[in-house]
Design a protein around this motif. Sequence first.
Motif: not given
Length: 310
Positions: A96, A98, A100, A199, A202
Amino acid sequence: MAASPVISVVCPFFNEAAAIPHFFERIVGVLQQEDASFEIVCVNDGSTDGTLSALQQAQQLYDGLVVVDLSRNFGKEAALTAGLDFARGDAVIPIDADLQDPPELIPEMIAKWREGYEVVLARRVDRSADTLAKRLTASIFYKVHNRISDIALPENVGDFRLMDRLVVEAIKRLPERRRFMKGLFAWVGFKTVCIDYARAERIAGQSKFNGWRLWNFAIEGITAFSIAPLKFWTYVGGLIAFGSVLYALFILVRTLVYGVVLPGYASLLVAILFLGGVQLVGIGLLGEYVGRVYFEAKQRPIYVVRKVHE
Ligand code: UDP
Ligand code: MG
């Protein structure tokens, strides 16, 4: 053209202009440490902010960036499919934009791949960065999905993973247009290992998946890999029919014993409403599948590329 790279990182971008500088700084930093050539396939999924120009700026700063510009927003699954189609590496890593998915995990993935694993999954052991509602619904989704589908999805595993070229070629042979990538990844199989990570939040911008979109995503996942919801109605129908036969016998006996009794409009009404509701739900569900057949039958391409910037 240069020899094909060893590692391809594939990243979909949808309105991620704010995250882009951070993203490339971190991921290029990690990849440069590796003893392997790399490319980063950036798919611009019809962004309406400055994502495309930010990607082109990044291309000036760093080597090995390929920008695939789609003609509109096709959704993350389609963007990822485009990325896999354009990736040329011996190993491909979707990630991703962002941050993350921590790029710092990539060296560990590559090490596992060199040990001989064909798929290296990154499993989120700590999802405290996600909201409680998201974690809860995700967990319910995995439970339901894995109960009724032939293919078990590994829990808490997203699209962030490493795949050998063999795996990518296998996925490219799956022709469906409506793509639930997590399911397709799991469907092809191959020798798999998991590594764990926490995780992150963002880095910038906002999640593109709200509750309604996630709900539809879940329906997509279940209908793409299971016909249990269809079969379910056979059994519901069977049970209701069986129940009505019993009830008919009961009425018959009662009439023989007590004669005709008129009252009963309430039970009639309940039966009609209940059956009407059950039938509509059943038809709606059937519609979900018919709709899917309809979309597949059209054979439209999964995405349209405006231009590839090398
Ligand atoms: N994304 C995309 N097209 C879309 C929606 C999202 O390419 O229509 C990309 C987005 O830019 C990001 C990734 O998919 O790189 C994951 O999206 P997001 O972070 O919004 O999802 P979440 O992490 O909240 O599940
Ligand atoms: Mg995200």
